[in-house]
Design an enzyme around this catalytic site. Structure first.
Site, mmCIF file in Angstrom:
data_model
loop_
_atom_site.group_PDB
_atom_site.id
_atom_site.type_symbol
_atom_site.label_atom_id
_atom_site.label_comp_id
_atom_site.label_asym_id
_atom_site.label_seq_id
_atom_site.Cartn_x
_atom_site.Cartn_y
_atom_site.Cartn_z
ATOM 1 N N ASP A 112 10.980 -5.687 -0.389
ATOM 2 C CA ASP A 112 9.910 -6.633 -0.097
ATOM 3 C C ASP A 112 9.553 -6.582 1.383
ATOM 4 O OD1 ASP A 112 12.463 -7.581 0.355
ATOM 5 O OD2 ASP A 112 11.921 -9.679 0.092
ATOM 6 N N ASP A 115 12.891 -5.556 8.168
ATOM 7 C CA ASP A 115 12.869 -6.364 9.380
ATOM 8 C C ASP A 115 13.591 -5.568 10.472
ATOM 9 O OD1 ASP A 115 12.744 -8.498 11.097
ATOM 10 O OD2 ASP A 115 13.955 -9.858 9.925
HETATM 11 C C1 PRP Z 1 15.764 -9.449 3.099
HETATM 12 C C2 PRP Z 1 14.872 -8.345 2.559
HETATM 13 C C3 PRP Z 1 15.583 -7.094 2.949
HETATM 14 C C4 PRP Z 1 16.275 -7.485 4.231
HETATM 15 C C5 PRP Z 1 15.523 -6.916 5.396
HETATM 16 O O1 PRP Z 1 16.777 -9.693 2.203
HETATM 17 O O2 PRP Z 1 14.726 -8.457 1.160
HETATM 18 O O3 PRP Z 1 16.513 -6.676 1.980
HETATM 19 O O4 PRP Z 1 16.276 -8.923 4.312
HETATM 20 O O5 PRP Z 1 16.142 -7.283 6.601
HETATM 21 P P1 PRP Z 1 16.678 -6.222 7.625
HETATM 22 O O6 PRP Z 1 15.664 -5.121 7.746
HETATM 23 O O7 PRP Z 1 16.794 -7.025 8.889
HETATM 24 O O8 PRP Z 1 18.004 -5.725 7.159
HETATM 25 P P2 PRP Z 1 17.726 -10.984 2.276
HETATM 26 O O9 PRP Z 1 19.017 -10.610 2.962
HETATM 27 O O10 PRP Z 1 16.962 -12.131 2.893
HETATM 28 O O11 PRP Z 1 18.081 -11.259 0.764
HETATM 29 P P3 PRP Z 1 17.088 -11.511 -0.469
HETATM 30 O O12 PRP Z 1 16.434 -10.181 -0.771
HETATM 31 O O13 PRP Z 1 17.995 -11.948 -1.573
HETATM 32 O O14 PRP Z 1 16.092 -12.557 -0.088
#
Ligand code: PRP
Length: 192
Positions: A112, A115
């Site tokens: 999704d 970051d």
């Molecule tokens: C979010 C997103 C990615 C990750 C990106 O997941 O879905 O997997 O963060 O962040 P990064 O590039 O800084 O590693 P999250 O950990 O919030 O879990 P979720 O998908 O269950 O919401």
């Protein structure tokens, strides 16, 4: 907003339902173009592209993308957890693995949002070690300014320059707002 009242927690709508639908269809079209003739490292056993959905945020995007891809695909689910308040920044661990091996398959990780890039870096390394025929990444949102790990992302829905806290269309704050059909920024007063 397609007649839907705006959630009060939304500071600004970044991508509404129509914009998302259009962009998902475009991405699906690009993917079909790239994979339909096996342009690169196609699965020699004729197995379709395997979408790997990263739980839980990518669930809704994967569901829409899979339905917009007008060729056979399979999908599997994987879950990772990052230690956001832990000691080592960027530490990621696998909490639910794929159901089947991916050796020799054309695999596309579906996210999704990217970051810092730590999650996708870990997943690429983890899945590449399983010897897929090819491994690509598709993300709906690429939060470019926050990137800590530079890397090539094969398919990007929306690059996002602003450092907003993004919610909706699968993305959450404290597990809320995932079911909003659009993507917006969270109003600071709703952050605890
Ligand atoms: C979010 C997103 C990615 C990750 C990106 O997941 O879905 O997997 O963060 O962040 P990064 O590039 O800084 O590693 P999250 O950990 O919030 O879990 P979720 O998908 O269950 O919401």
């Amino acid at each position: 907003m397609n007649g839907q009242p705006r959630n009060p927690a939304i500071e600004k709508i970044l991508f509404d339902e129509d914009a998302i639908r259009r962009r998902v269809a475009e991405l699906a079209g690009e993917i079909v173009e790239d994979y339909k003739d096996g342009d690169f490292a196609a699965d020699r056993e004729g197995r379709p592209l395997l979408l790997v959905c990263i739980l839980r945020g990518a669930l809704i995007f994967t569901a829409d993308l899979a339905r917009a891809i007008k060729m056979p695909v399979e999908y599997d689910l994987i879950s990772v957890s990052s230690y956001r308040n832990g000691t080592a920044p960027g530490a990621v661990r696998l909490t639910k693995d794929l159901e089947r091996p991916i050796a020799g398959r054309d695999v596309m990780i579906v996210e999704d949002i990217i970051d810092t890039g730590y999650t996708i870096e870990y997943l690429k390394r983890n899945l590449a070690a399983r010897s897929p025929a090819s491994l690509r990444v598709c993300t709906l949102i690429d939060k470019v300014p926050r990137r800590k790990v530079p890397m090539k992302i094969d398919y990007v829905g929306f690059p996002l320059k602003e450092d907003a806290f993004v919610i909706g269309y699968g993305m959450d704050y404290a597990e809320l707002y995932r079911n909003l059909p659009y993507i917006g920024s969270l109003s600071p007063q709703y952050m605890k």
